[in-house]
Design a protein around this motif. Structure first.
Motif, PDB file in Angstrom:
ATOM      1  N   LEU A 111     102.928 -29.124  53.814  1.00 43.13           N
ATOM      2  CA  LEU A 111     103.566 -30.256  53.142  1.00 43.13           C
ATOM      3  C   LEU A 111     102.544 -31.261  52.604  1.00 43.13           C
ATOM      4  O   LEU A 111     102.682 -31.761  51.489  1.00 43.13           O
ATOM      5  N   THR A 151     102.264 -35.693  58.153  1.00 36.53           N
ATOM      6  CA  THR A 151     102.310 -36.534  59.365  1.00 36.53           C
ATOM      7  C   THR A 151     100.904 -36.965  59.802  1.00 36.53           C
ATOM      8  O   THR A 151     100.713 -38.098  60.241  1.00 36.53           O
ATOM      9  N   LEU A 206     112.541 -34.428  51.337  1.00 38.85           N
ATOM     10  CA  LEU A 206     112.466 -33.011  51.688  1.00 38.85           C
ATOM     11  C   LEU A 206     113.845 -32.394  51.459  1.00 38.85           C
ATOM     12  O   LEU A 206     114.846 -32.868  52.005  1.00 38.85           O
ATOM     13  N   LYS A 253     110.318 -29.684  66.759  1.00 42.69           N
ATOM     14  CA  LYS A 253     110.402 -29.178  65.369  1.00 42.69           C
ATOM     15  C   LYS A 253     110.060 -30.252  64.343  1.00 42.69           C
ATOM     16  O   LYS A 253     110.084 -29.995  63.143  1.00 42.69           O
ATOM     17  N   TYR A 254     109.818 -31.488  64.815  1.00 43.92           N
ATOM     18  CA  TYR A 254     109.715 -32.627  63.890  1.00 43.92           C
ATOM     19  C   TYR A 254     108.397 -33.385  64.023  1.00 43.92           C
ATOM     20  O   TYR A 254     107.642 -33.186  64.971  1.00 43.92           O
ATOM     21  N   GLY A 255     108.205 -34.311  63.089  1.00 37.76           N
ATOM     22  CA  GLY A 255     107.250 -35.391  63.281  1.00 37.76           C
ATOM     23  C   GLY A 255     107.981 -36.435  64.121  1.00 37.76           C
ATOM     24  O   GLY A 255     109.111 -36.790  63.795  1.00 37.76           O
ATOM     25  N   GLU A 299     102.939 -34.725  64.905  1.00 33.56           N
ATOM     26  CA  GLU A 299     103.642 -33.609  64.267  1.00 33.56           C
ATOM     27  C   GLU A 299     103.943 -32.531  65.307  1.00 33.56           C
ATOM     28  O   GLU A 299     103.065 -32.082  66.025  1.00 33.56           O
ATOM     29  N   LYS A 300     105.182 -32.150  65.384  1.00 29.87           N
ATOM     30  CA  LYS A 300     105.656 -31.090  66.274  1.00 29.87           C
ATOM     31  C   LYS A 300     105.039 -31.189  67.679  1.00 29.87           C
ATOM     32  O   LYS A 300     104.263 -30.316  68.091  1.00 29.87           O
ATOM     33  N   GLU A 360     117.076 -31.254  53.826  1.00 33.16           N
ATOM     34  CA  GLU A 360     117.981 -32.162  54.522  1.00 33.16           C
ATOM     35  C   GLU A 360     118.831 -32.935  53.538  1.00 33.16           C
ATOM     36  O   GLU A 360     118.330 -33.764  52.785  1.00 33.16           O
ATOM     37  N   VAL A 395     111.216 -37.966  62.335  1.00 34.59           N
ATOM     38  CA  VAL A 395     111.203 -38.220  60.891  1.00 34.59           C
ATOM     39  C   VAL A 395     112.101 -37.169  60.243  1.00 34.59           C
ATOM     40  O   VAL A 395     111.938 -35.975  60.483  1.00 34.59           O
ATOM     41  N   ILE A 396     113.065 -37.625  59.440  1.00 34.19           N
ATOM     42  CA  ILE A 396     114.004 -36.648  58.875  1.00 34.19           C
ATOM     43  C   ILE A 396     113.929 -36.540  57.344  1.00 34.19           C
ATOM     44  O   ILE A 396     114.923 -36.669  56.647  1.00 34.19           O
ATOM     45  N   GLY A 397     112.748 -36.303  56.857  1.00 33.35           N
ATOM     46  CA  GLY A 397     112.671 -35.858  55.468  1.00 33.35           C
ATOM     47  C   GLY A 397     112.851 -36.903  54.380  1.00 33.35           C
ATOM     48  O   GLY A 397     113.158 -36.569  53.239  1.00 33.35           O
ATOM     49  N   TYR A 452     110.695 -40.431  52.969  1.00 35.11           N
ATOM     50  CA  TYR A 452     109.515 -41.270  53.147  1.00 35.11           C
ATOM     51  C   TYR A 452     109.350 -42.167  51.920  1.00 35.11           C
ATOM     52  O   TYR A 452     109.638 -41.734  50.805  1.00 35.11           O
TER      53      TYR A 452
END
Ligand code: G1P
Length: 271
Positions: free
Chosen positions: A106, A229, A126, A168-170, A189-190, A129, A201-203, A205
């Motif tokens: 990314l 991230t 992203l 699975k996320y930042g 990150e993850k 989502e 963080v859900i996509g 920014y």
């Protein structure tokens, strides 16, 4: 003012194989429109005027969808079906494309947007989502832009997610400012072991153009990829970064159950 947005759409869509062998994940149908169209609609409804979509060689279908089809328009006109022309209207926004020739993550995809962004703050959406406003909420991206206008610093879209999915996320380390607004003091990150909180963080920014200086210096991180991230983590050390818990209904289209829920939700809420 945040007027530009980058939508990274260059990944292989491995979570949706085998269909993503031939159909880009972003083009998966959601009630007659590609999933990506809901992301573009959110951006436009949030005041974005220029969008850069990062694609890869198997994503030409995206370019075709956001181009006019003169042949089809002519056919509809000639055959008494001109009422269907409105279905072909393109979103009211300038869209351009760049190809990522090699998948490096990314962060690397965002770096390709540097000449497009110039010296302005910009949004990243992203496309996995889809976030639909519920009855009273503003579009997700607009919630971030409103907060950006107060602080003029990076703003991250956050959501509380089940603890067992945090890897699975930042994931951020937050300090509450008020209500659903936070200052971010760290981000991982993850996270493999103890996550810094349950806010992921859900996509969505809003980033300051200084992020490119950090991205350019990064070594590969989680999964061997250049991670956005990690660039944010570097920036957090030098200046305040903020986050906002997004109001709205979020669906990860790469999770089959959520993809089906999204379709059911939209079809039961449109006349
Ligand atoms: C990406 C980001 C991650 C973020 C997530 C949201 O991960 O790297 O920080 O939390 O999107 O969906 P990916 O889903 O590409 O693994």
């Amino acid at each position: 003012m945040v007027k530009k947005a980058i939508i990274p759409a260059a990944g292989y869509g491995t979570r949706n194989l085998p269909i993503t062998k031939v159909i880009p994940k972003e083009m998966m149908p959601v009630c007659g429109r590609p999933a990506l169209d809901y992301i573009i609609e959110e951006a436009v409804n949030s005041g974005i005027e220029q969008i850069l979509i990062i694609v890869s060689r198997s994503k030409n279908m995206i370019l075709d969808y956001y181009d006019r089809s003169m042949e089809l328009e002519f056919f509809l006109e000639e055959n008494g079906k001109s009422e269907l022309l409105k279905k072909l209207e393109l979103p009211n926004v300038h869209i351009q494309f760049v190809r990522q020739t090699y998948s490096k993550g990314l962060g690397d995809a965002i770096l390709l947007g540097k000449p497009f962004v110039g010296n302005e703050p910009f949004a990243v959406l992203l496309p996995d989502e889809i976030i639909l406003p519920d009855k009273k909420s503003k579009p997700a991206l607009m919630q971030l832009i409103d907060m950006y206008n107060l602080h003029n610093k990076n703003i991250l879209g956050l959501k509380k997610v089940p603890v067992e999915t945090l890897h699975k996320y930042g994931v951020v380390k937050p300090e509450r400012i008020k209500g659903n607004q936070f200052k971010i003091t760290d981000i991982v990150e993850k996270p493999e072991e103890t996550p810094p909180s349950d806010l992921a963080v859900i996509g969505r920014y809003i980033l300051e153009p200084a992020i490119f200086d950090y991205l350019e210096k990064l070594q590969p991180g989680a999964g061997g990829e250049i991670q956005l991230t990690d660039a944010i983590k570097g920036m957090v050390k030098h200046q305040p970064n903020y986050g906002i818990k997004i109001d709205g209904l979020r669906f990860d289209i790469a999770v089959e159950q959520e993809y089906i829920q999204l379709i059911n939700y939209i079809s039961s809420h449109t006349e």
